[in-house]
Write a protein that holds these residues in place. Structure first.
Motif, PDB file in Angstrom:
ATOM      1  N   ASP A   1       0.833  -1.210   0.000  1.00  0.00           N
ATOM      2  CA  ASP A   1       0.000   0.000   0.000  1.00  0.00           C
ATOM      3  C   ASP A   1       0.868   1.261   0.000  1.00  0.00           C
ATOM      4  O   ASP A   1       0.593   2.213  -0.733  1.00  0.00           O
ATOM      5  CB  ASP A   1      -0.916   0.015   1.235  1.00  0.00           C
TER       6      ASP A   1
ATOM      7  N   ARG B   1       2.417   1.589  -3.516  1.00  0.00           N
ATOM      8  CA  ARG B   1       1.439   1.945  -4.552  1.00  0.00           C
ATOM      9  C   ARG B   1       0.960   3.388  -4.374  1.00  0.00           C
ATOM     10  O   ARG B   1       0.715   4.099  -5.347  1.00  0.00           O
ATOM     11  CB  ARG B   1       0.254   0.976  -4.545  1.00  0.00           C
TER      12      ARG B   1
ATOM     13  N   GLY C   1       1.518   6.089  -7.238  1.00  0.00           N
ATOM     14  CA  GLY C   1       0.343   6.814  -7.724  1.00  0.00           C
ATOM     15  C   GLY C   1       0.591   8.313  -7.733  1.00  0.00           C
ATOM     16  O   GLY C   1       0.217   9.018  -8.678  1.00  0.00           O
TER      17      GLY C   1
ATOM     18  N   GLY D   1       2.694   9.198 -10.622  1.00  0.00           N
ATOM     19  CA  GLY D   1       1.873   9.196 -11.837  1.00  0.00           C
ATOM     20  C   GLY D   1       1.091  10.492 -11.985  1.00  0.00           C
ATOM     21  O   GLY D   1       0.990  11.055 -13.081  1.00  0.00           O
ATOM     22  N   VAL D   2       0.536  10.978 -10.889  1.00  0.00           N
ATOM     23  CA  VAL D   2      -0.223  12.239 -10.910  1.00  0.00           C
ATOM     24  C   VAL D   2       0.697  13.407 -11.259  1.00  0.00           C
ATOM     25  O   VAL D   2       0.356  14.266 -12.081  1.00  0.00           O
ATOM     26  CB  VAL D   2      -0.912  12.467  -9.543  1.00  0.00           C
TER      27      VAL D   2
ATOM     28  N   ILE E   1       5.295   3.206 -15.408  1.00  0.00           N
ATOM     29  CA  ILE E   1       4.320   3.079 -14.299  1.00  0.00           C
ATOM     30  C   ILE E   1       3.031   2.422 -14.800  1.00  0.00           C
ATOM     31  O   ILE E   1       2.498   1.501 -14.175  1.00  0.00           O
ATOM     32  CB  ILE E   1       4.027   4.475 -13.686  1.00  0.00           C
ATOM     33  N   ILE E   2       2.542   2.899 -15.929  1.00  0.00           N
ATOM     34  CA  ILE E   2       1.288   2.343 -16.454  1.00  0.00           C
ATOM     35  C   ILE E   2       1.465   0.857 -16.814  1.00  0.00           C
ATOM     36  O   ILE E   2       0.585   0.035 -16.532  1.00  0.00           O
ATOM     37  CB  ILE E   2       0.794   3.183 -17.654  1.00  0.00           C
TER      38      ILE E   2
ATOM     39  N   LEU F   1       1.258  -1.043 -13.601  1.00  0.00           N
ATOM     40  CA  LEU F   1      -0.114  -1.137 -13.092  1.00  0.00           C
ATOM     41  C   LEU F   1      -0.926  -2.150 -13.904  1.00  0.00           C
ATOM     42  O   LEU F   1      -1.737  -2.900 -13.353  1.00  0.00           O
ATOM     43  CB  LEU F   1      -0.779   0.246 -13.116  1.00  0.00           C
ATOM     44  N   HIS F   2      -0.677  -2.188 -15.219  1.00  0.00           N
ATOM     45  CA  HIS F   2      -1.343  -3.193 -16.061  1.00  0.00           C
ATOM     46  C   HIS F   2      -0.970  -4.608 -15.602  1.00  0.00           C
ATOM     47  O   HIS F   2      -1.828  -5.488 -15.525  1.00  0.00           O
ATOM     48  CB  HIS F   2      -0.924  -3.021 -17.533  1.00  0.00           C
TER      49      HIS F   2
ATOM     50  N   LEU G   1      -2.811  -5.562 -12.532  1.00  0.00           N
ATOM     51  CA  LEU G   1      -4.224  -5.856 -12.802  1.00  0.00           C
ATOM     52  C   LEU G   1      -4.401  -7.220 -13.459  1.00  0.00           C
ATOM     53  O   LEU G   1      -5.378  -7.920 -13.204  1.00  0.00           O
ATOM     54  CB  LEU G   1      -4.831  -4.760 -13.692  1.00  0.00           C
TER      55      LEU G   1
ATOM     56  N   PRO H   1      -8.463 -11.262 -10.646  1.00  0.00           N
ATOM     57  CA  PRO H   1      -9.541 -11.919 -11.411  1.00  0.00           C
ATOM     58  C   PRO H   1     -10.046 -11.014 -12.545  1.00  0.00           C
ATOM     59  O   PRO H   1     -10.148  -9.801 -12.387  1.00  0.00           O
ATOM     60  CB  PRO H   1     -10.643 -12.117 -10.365  1.00  0.00           C
TER      61      PRO H   1
ATOM     62  N   PRO I   1      -4.712   2.371  -1.373  1.00  0.00           N
ATOM     63  CA  PRO I   1      -4.322   3.332  -2.412  1.00  0.00           C
ATOM     64  C   PRO I   1      -4.888   2.929  -3.773  1.00  0.00           C
ATOM     65  O   PRO I   1      -5.003   1.740  -4.088  1.00  0.00           O
ATOM     66  CB  PRO I   1      -2.789   3.255  -2.408  1.00  0.00           C
TER      67      PRO I   1
ATOM     68  N   PRO J   1      -3.805   3.976  -7.273  1.00  0.00           N
ATOM     69  CA  PRO J   1      -2.974   4.731  -8.220  1.00  0.00           C
ATOM     70  C   PRO J   1      -3.626   4.933  -9.588  1.00  0.00           C
ATOM     71  O   PRO J   1      -3.466   6.003 -10.185  1.00  0.00           O
ATOM     72  CB  PRO J   1      -1.695   3.883  -8.323  1.00  0.00           C
TER      73      PRO J   1
ATOM     74  N   MET K   1      -4.445   8.619 -11.115  1.00  0.00           N
ATOM     75  CA  MET K   1      -3.948   9.080 -12.422  1.00  0.00           C
ATOM     76  C   MET K   1      -5.116   9.480 -13.328  1.00  0.00           C
ATOM     77  O   MET K   1      -5.008  10.431 -14.113  1.00  0.00           O
ATOM     78  CB  MET K   1      -3.082   7.999 -13.071  1.00  0.00           C
TER      79      MET K   1
END
Lengths: 158, 323
Positions: free
Chosen positions: A108, A111, A115, A118-119, A136-137, A140-141, A144, A148, B166, B168, B172
């Motif tokens: 946490d 991340r 995040g 990223g912002v 970063i993206i 995150l992919h 994910l 599930p 969090p 992210p 974004m």
């Protein structure tokens, strides 16, 4: 001791489907019961790899934190100074245990920091910023993809 | 119900669906003079915890306001804010005939006609005169141009209050949204959840538009984009809402509304739509984790977020140089 947790949950799924569901008359309760079965499936699916996934993700996030600190140190953005220090610190940490609660707490923190990077990079036009945002993206992919998917059924992009 | 006698209630059953309120169906019969009358009803009761905190008075008032507008909505009868009768506030409306399940709608032999009607009703919602219709008190920006900012702030606040960990991807997405706000020209009623699944279909026609929990005033393209959100492509292919292609939908909406769709603005609202959907599911997850809800749906929907987040990432990166 057998059955282990995953085997027990699968057994409970089977018992619900075989003995309980046919006895349920209310459509609403039937829907709830089917959702419970699906949720048990989610737990079973994630059971064996839960700790390893977090260990792997934390390692990847620490590497990403180090890379982000480097980029933001070389090419600072408004408000990035404190974040660079935090990222550098996070990059140097290690997981002290494989308890899920501790791995998740570390995850946490990582991340949250990624995040915020990223912002900060939103709208950044220099190649370093675009490159870091892409990394970063992509991370995150990958996170994910381990979770599930398609629980609403297949969907098409576009 | 003054003047009636021998009221009998039967067939009380809970129905799945409805993001923020419990939905119960029941039948009632009574004696009126010498004759026996009867009707099917829907009771919408505030839940112990929900996917969304919404105002039942607003939903009730919108149903009232839209009677006779050409937007098919059920007639509403009673609003009870006092929790003493059924533990929680509720309202009661007429039970319309039809099936709202997505499989039934997209598999209907009249699906092409339903698709056309879906577009036309959406245009009618957006053409509704909300000022004379008594809906000025809906959540609204001060001007049409303010609607993206108001909606971003609304969903950002809920996301920050409800997230258990969090987020992210959503952070974004918020940054992207703030940097890419469109400039809407119109301020209309926005249904807020206009999608296959909230449309009751009977005999190949839409008999009711349901679930107005998220209604507000804003940019009508917000609804247009919500129709297109990936999660609602129930047919598994690229047809929006499982019913028609995106281009076809845009063209028909433009014909029905007499307006031109700003594609970039729809893109913005589609990103916001995904953020909104993920946030709604975070709300359900929190109520489940905190024990305020025992509804398995609230735990289940949280597991839909990875797909929504993946779509959000795709939208904020794959967009023709608008990152």
């Amino acid at each position: 001791m057998r059955p282990n947790s995953a085997e027990l949950l699968q057994g409970i799924q089977g018992a619900l489907a075989t003995y309980i569901l046919p006895e349920v008359e209310s459509d609403y309760a039937k829907t709830e019961l089917m959702l419970v079965q699906m949720l048990l499936g989610v737990v079973v699916q994630g059971y064996d790899g839960a700790a390893q996934n977090l260990v792997d993700d934390n390692a990847a996030l620490r590497s990403l934190a180090g890379e982000a600190a480097q980029v933001l140190m070389t090419a600072p953005l408004a408000g990035s100074e404190a974040l660079v220090e935090e990222l550098g610190q996070l990059a140097g940490e290690t997981d002290a245990s494989v308890r899920l609660s501790e791995l998740t707490a570390a995850n946490d923190k990582l991340r949250d920091a990624i995040g915020r990077v990223g912002v900060l990079l939103q709208g950044g036009t220099s190649p370093e910023y675009i490159g870091l945002r892409t990394v970063i993206i992509e991370h995150l992919h990958r996170e994910l993809e381990r979770l599930p998917h398609d629980m609403m059924g297949p969907r098409s992009d576009g | 119900m003054p003047g009636i006698r021998e009221l009998e209630v039967s067939q009380l059953r809970r129905i799945s669906g409805g993001a923020s309120r419990e939905t119960w169906a029941f039948d009632a019969t009574w004696k009126e003079g010498k004759a026996r009358a009867g009707r099917g009803y829907i009771l919408r009761r505030d839940p112990e915890a929900s996917l969304l905190e919404t105002d039942r008075d607003i939903e009730f008032r919108v149903y009232e306001a839209l009677q006779g507008s050409g937007v098919p909505v059920p007639e509403v009868y009673w609003l009870e804010n006092d929790p003493q009768w059924l533990d929680r506030p509720f309202f009661v409306m007429r039970r319309l005939k039809g099936d709202a399940s997505t499989g039934a709608v997209i598999g209907d032999s009249e699906a092409a006609a339903i698709a056309q009607e879906k577009v036309e009703i959406l245009a009618r919602i957006h053409a509704f005169d909300w000022k004379s219709g008594g809906l000025e008190t809906l959540r609204a920006p001060s001007t049409a141009a303010g609607s993206p900012g108001v909606e971003i702030a609304h969903w950002e606040r809920i996301m920050r209050e409800e997230a258990l960990e969090p987020q992210p991807v959503l952070e974004m997405a918020l940054a992207w949204l703030k940097a890419n706000k469109p400039a809407p020209q119109r301020l209309t009623v926005v249904h807020g959840d206009y999608r296959t699944g909230n449309l009751l279909v009977n005999g190949g026609k839409i008999s009711g538009v349901l679930d107005w929990e998220m209604v507000h005033l804003g940019d009508p393209l917000e609804d247009v984009a919500w129709v297109c959100v990936r999660s609602w492509r129930w047919a598994g292919d690229a047809r929006v809402g499982g019913l028609l292609s995106r281009d076809d939908f845009y063209r028909r909406y433009e014909e029905a509304s007499g307006t031109t769709i700003d594609r970039d603005a729809v893109y913005f609202w589609e990103v916001l739509g995904n953020l909104k959907l993920a946030t709604i599911f975070l709300t359900g997850a929190r109520s489940f984790v905190e024990g305020r809800s025992k509804d398995a749906m609230h735990a289940f929907t949280a597991h839909l977020n990875p797909d929504i987040e993946a779509e959000t990432l795709r939208l904020i990166t794959d967009q023709g140089g608008r990152s």
